[in-house]
Scaffold this motif. Structure first.
Motif, PDB file in Angstrom:
ATOM      1  N   LYS A   1       0.850  -1.185   0.000  1.00 39.53           N
ATOM      2  CA  LYS A   1       0.000   0.000   0.000  1.00 39.53           C
ATOM      3  C   LYS A   1       0.890   1.241   0.000  1.00 39.53           C
ATOM      4  O   LYS A   1       1.935   1.263   0.643  1.00 39.53           O
ATOM      5  N   CYS A   2       0.447   2.250  -0.721  1.00 40.52           N
ATOM      6  CA  CYS A   2       1.197   3.499  -0.745  1.00 40.52           C
ATOM      7  C   CYS A   2       1.091   4.170   0.616  1.00 40.52           C
ATOM      8  O   CYS A   2       0.024   4.229   1.208  1.00 40.52           O
ATOM      9  N   LYS A   3       2.230   4.682   1.101  1.00 41.45           N
ATOM     10  CA  LYS A   3       2.252   5.275   2.442  1.00 41.45           C
ATOM     11  C   LYS A   3       1.921   6.766   2.431  1.00 41.45           C
ATOM     12  O   LYS A   3       1.839   7.381   3.481  1.00 41.45           O
ATOM     13  N   ASN A   4       1.791   7.313   1.257  1.00 37.24           N
ATOM     14  CA  ASN A   4       1.485   8.736   1.174  1.00 37.24           C
ATOM     15  C   ASN A   4      -0.004   8.958   1.459  1.00 37.24           C
ATOM     16  O   ASN A   4      -0.856   8.500   0.699  1.00 37.24           O
TER      17      ASN A   4
ATOM     18  N   CYS B   1      -5.440   6.267  -1.821  1.00 34.88           N
ATOM     19  CA  CYS B   1      -6.022   6.260  -0.484  1.00 34.88           C
ATOM     20  C   CYS B   1      -7.512   6.584  -0.508  1.00 34.88           C
ATOM     21  O   CYS B   1      -8.262   6.107   0.331  1.00 34.88           O
ATOM     22  N   CYS B   2      -7.929   7.412  -1.445  1.00 30.88           N
ATOM     23  CA  CYS B   2      -9.364   7.751  -1.492  1.00 30.88           C
ATOM     24  C   CYS B   2     -10.111   6.995  -2.573  1.00 30.88           C
ATOM     25  O   CYS B   2     -11.295   6.729  -2.442  1.00 30.88           O
ATOM     26  N   GLU B   3      -9.416   6.639  -3.635  1.00 34.08           N
ATOM     27  CA  GLU B   3     -10.068   5.877  -4.707  1.00 34.08           C
ATOM     28  C   GLU B   3      -9.786   4.396  -4.456  1.00 34.08           C
ATOM     29  O   GLU B   3      -8.813   3.856  -4.950  1.00 34.08           O
ATOM     30  N   GLN B   4     -10.670   3.785  -3.693  1.00 37.99           N
ATOM     31  CA  GLN B   4     -10.395   2.409  -3.256  1.00 37.99           C
ATOM     32  C   GLN B   4     -10.345   1.410  -4.411  1.00 37.99           C
ATOM     33  O   GLN B   4      -9.728   0.366  -4.296  1.00 37.99           O
TER      34      GLN B   4
END
Ligand code: ZN
Length: 139
Positions: A100-103, A109-112
């Motif tokens: 998973k991207c940590k940013n 993070c918002c576009e699941q």
């Protein structure tokens, strides 16, 4: 399980010492319904110390994940107690759906429904970056 002899299964050998647990987690070996052994810090003539994972099940491991964690690992397939094949391991160019991207501001993070995709940007230093925000992959 007798960790020295597997009848049908997979042995991931020559894992750099300390990486065995990481590989166990990324391969989700806790989810498989079989005996799994991690042997840590085995003395090896070639490498000093290494980790070994033995999976007592007919299981096809994700070679991209192994290549990401340790491209020098070896994968042996055991059938009826004998070595039936080896899989060659390479560092994958693209790693999809593994990390998973940590940013926190990354679009993933918002576009699941967006797949987590990392691309190998520096082979020598084993650097993977998120294809959306270029954040370095961490694990
Ligand atoms: Zn990202």
């Amino acid at each position: 399980m007798n960790i020295d002899s597997i009848q049908n299964g997979v042995v991931i050998d020559h894992i750099k010492a300390g990486q065995g647990m990481k590989l166990y987690e990324l391969l989700h070996l806790d989810d498989i319904d079989a005996s799994v052994a991690i042997i840590k810090n085995v003395t090896s003539n070639k490498m000093g110390k290494k980790d070994i994972i033995k999976i007592d099940a007919d299981f096809e491991p994700d070679l991209d994940i192994i290549g990401f964690v340790d491209p020098d690992a070896t994968v042996n397939i055991i059938k009826d107690g004998v070595l039936a094949g080896k899989r060659s391991i390479e560092m994958p160019e693209i790693l999809e759906g593994v990390l998973k991207c940590k940013n926190p501001r990354c679009i993933t993070c918002c576009e699941q429904e967006l797949k987590q995709i990392f691309k190998l940007t520096d082979r020598e230093n084993k650097v993977y970056r998120c294809i959306y925000c270029e954040t370095k992959a961490q694990y």
